[in-house]
Design an enzyme around this catalytic site. Structure first.
Site, PDB file in Angstrom:
ATOM      1  CB  SER A  30     -14.066   2.432  32.731  1.00 26.11           C
ATOM      2  OG  SER A  30     -14.895   3.557  32.692  1.00 26.11           O
ATOM      3  CB  SER A  31     -18.686   2.417  35.688  1.00 26.43           C
ATOM      4  OG  SER A  31     -19.524   2.298  34.581  1.00 26.43           O
ATOM      5  CB  SER A  69     -13.854   5.100  25.930  1.00 28.27           C
ATOM      6  OG  SER A  69     -13.813   3.948  26.752  1.00 28.27           O
ATOM      7  N   GLY A  70     -17.092   4.620  26.912  1.00 28.10           N
ATOM      8  CA  GLY A  70     -18.207   3.725  26.614  1.00 28.10           C
ATOM      9  C   GLY A  70     -17.767   2.280  26.478  1.00 28.10           C
ATOM     10  CB  THR A 123     -31.595  -5.569  22.653  1.00 25.37           C
ATOM     11  OG1 THR A 123     -30.198  -5.813  22.811  1.00 25.37           O
ATOM     12  CG2 THR A 123     -31.869  -5.110  21.226  1.00 25.37           C
ATOM     13  CG  ASP A 124     -28.966  -4.292  28.228  1.00 28.26           C
ATOM     14  OD1 ASP A 124     -29.618  -3.263  27.927  1.00 28.26           O
ATOM     15  OD2 ASP A 124     -27.955  -4.259  28.970  1.00 28.26           O
ATOM     16  CG  ASP A 175     -22.445  -2.332  30.005  1.00 27.63           C
ATOM     17  OD1 ASP A 175     -22.696  -2.755  28.859  1.00 27.63           O
ATOM     18  OD2 ASP A 175     -22.690  -1.178  30.383  1.00 27.63           O
TER      19      ASP A 175
HETATM   20  C1  GLA Z   1     -25.167   0.864  28.428  1.00 27.15           C
HETATM   21  C2  GLA Z   1     -25.872   0.018  29.480  1.00 27.15           C
HETATM   22  C3  GLA Z   1     -26.187  -1.396  28.958  1.00 27.15           C
HETATM   23  C4  GLA Z   1     -26.911  -1.330  27.618  1.00 27.15           C
HETATM   24  C5  GLA Z   1     -26.209  -0.381  26.652  1.00 27.15           C
HETATM   25  C6  GLA Z   1     -26.983  -0.171  25.376  1.00 27.15           C
HETATM   26  O1  GLA Z   1     -23.905   0.324  28.142  1.00 27.15           O
HETATM   27  O2  GLA Z   1     -25.074  -0.074  30.642  1.00 27.15           O
HETATM   28  O3  GLA Z   1     -26.934  -2.099  29.913  1.00 27.15           O
HETATM   29  O4  GLA Z   1     -28.257  -0.961  27.786  1.00 27.15           O
HETATM   30  O5  GLA Z   1     -25.962   0.891  27.232  1.00 27.15           O
HETATM   31  O6  GLA Z   1     -27.048  -1.335  24.634  1.00 27.15           O
END
Ligand code: GLA
Length: 387
Positions: A129-130, A125-126, A35-36, A174
């Site tokens: 970390s970056s 891992s999502g 959504t961002d 993030d």
């Molecule tokens: C990644 C992107 C975020 C966001 C998510 C999905 O983490 O870096 O900006 O779009 O995916 O919600």
């Protein structure tokens, strides 16, 4: 940790004199996925795991980087005069990108640095970390060069560097979650105008459990950019005469009235997710305020179904983790988190069910997918700091 990284810094760079130690967290998103970049809401929180760093200014323009996570690469050298957006792989692109971005934004970085990093966010891992490396780098520059950059600007600079130096078209979630993190709180952020509020997460009798699929993201970033384009095109198809700027401006009812203007069925599904997920996030935060954690969990589950069926960013690994989690009594809610295509799920699990969760979901995952998942019971932590 501070002693360990300072000691290692001295080992790598000769002495620890003048070196200062810092930390920036990782993040997990509780709800509000994809959504961002659609002008919608997100609801992430910072974690207590993250990136530890030691840094010291140099007398010349040299940059030296060392990561305890990639020890075999040794010290990687560069120079302030050699910071140009590039596409070749390598972890130093994240700190370099932020140094470049500071220059682009008019901040003076007039001497080189020796930097050492040590992250305890599980690799790939999502859990961002970056973005964590980007924010810790920005924080270091702000502190060492007395630049007084606000945490919100650190988030924006991190995103700018990721978009323009590293070529990943990510949204703001993030970096914002990491730079603005607050212990025991999630951040309800409206990405349309960056207004936000903190919401205390009081999970009396429950824990946040991260299940890591150990699936490499692979084609992830190209699919990510593809989803963005689909949403942009869908928006332009319904925008005519509606006076809206983003998909986040629409309620579900408004979307249902105009959706047939979106010509392609897949694109219509992508836009539906963006609209419904934004509204779901608003409802979820309200549920939390009303102390209705069961409704919060139900909305998390609906979020996963929408990401699976309409946005199509889950895949067998994430679906298996979530669907196995749903079978366990004591799971309040479970969904994929982050970009998808691999990475992690986030679940809210009653205290007494955590062991059973890890055992049963772990076993079923291995049987279906062929390799093991990892599980982490996490705590909500604060933003960047000096140690
Ligand atoms: C990644 C992107 C975020 C966001 C998510 C999905 O983490 O870096 O900006 O779009 O995916 O919600």
């Amino acid at each position: 940790m501070k002693e360990t990284i300072l000691k290692k810094f001295a080992e790598v760079y000769g002495t620890q004199e003048g070196a200062r130690a810092f930390f920036a967290p990782g993040r997990v998103n509780l709800i509000g996925e994809h959504t961002d970049y659609n002008g919608g809401h997100v609801f992430p929180c910072a974690l207590t795991i993250g990136t530890y760093a030691v840094a010291r200014k140099r007398n010349d323009r040299k940059l030296r980087f060392f990561s305890m996570n990639f020890e075999h690469l040794g010290v990687i050298e560069s120079s302030l005069d050699d910071l140009k957006p590039r596409r070749e792989a390598g972890w130093t692109n994240y700190p370099k990108g932020v140094m470049w971005a500071f220059g682009e934004k008019g901040y003076q970085i007039d001497s080189g640095l020796d930097i050492l990093l040590n992250g305890n966010i599980p690799n790939g891992s999502g859990l961002s970390s970056s973005a964590s490396v980007e924010v810790v780098t920005g924080y270091i520059l702000s502190e060492l060069f007395d630049l007084h950059v606000s945490n919100q600007d650190l988030a924006l600079i991190g995103q700018f560097s990721e978009n323009n130096f590293n070529g990943v078209n990510c949204g703001i979630m993030d970096q914002f979650a990491i730079a603005m993190g607050k212990k025991d709180n999630a951040i309800f952020l409206d990405t349309a105008d960056l207004s936000y509020e903190y919401a205390p997460i009081k999970l009396d009798g429950a824990k946040i459990v991260i299940s890591c699929s150990n699936k490499k993201r692979g084609l992830g970033s190209s699919k990510y950019n593809e989803r963005r384009e689909e949403c942009e095109m869908a928006l332009s198809e319904i925008q005519t005469g509606m006076g809206i700027n983003t998909l986040g401006d629409l309620t579900e009812e408004q979307f249902e009235m105009v959706k047939m203007a979106i010509k392609d069925e897949d694109r219509r599904k992508r836009a539906k997710h963006a609209v419904y997920e934004n509204q779901r996030t608003i409802k979820a935060v309200q549920a939390l305020k009303d102390n209705d954690i069961a409704l919060f969990g139900k909305l998390m589950n609906e979020s996963h179904i929408s990401l699976r069926d309409d946005y199509e960013v889950t895949g067998e690994e994430l679906d298996t983790l979530v669907e196995e989690a749903w079978k366990i009594d004591g799971v309040i809610g479970s969904r994929m988190t982050g970009a998808g295509f691999g990475g992690c799920t986030v679940s809210i699990v009653k205290d007494e069910a955590v062991d059973e969760f890890i055992e049963k979901v772990g076993k079923a995952y291995k049987a279906t997918i062929g390799y093991a998942a990892d599980f982490y019971v996490v705590e909500i932590g604060s933003g960047p700091c000096e140690l």
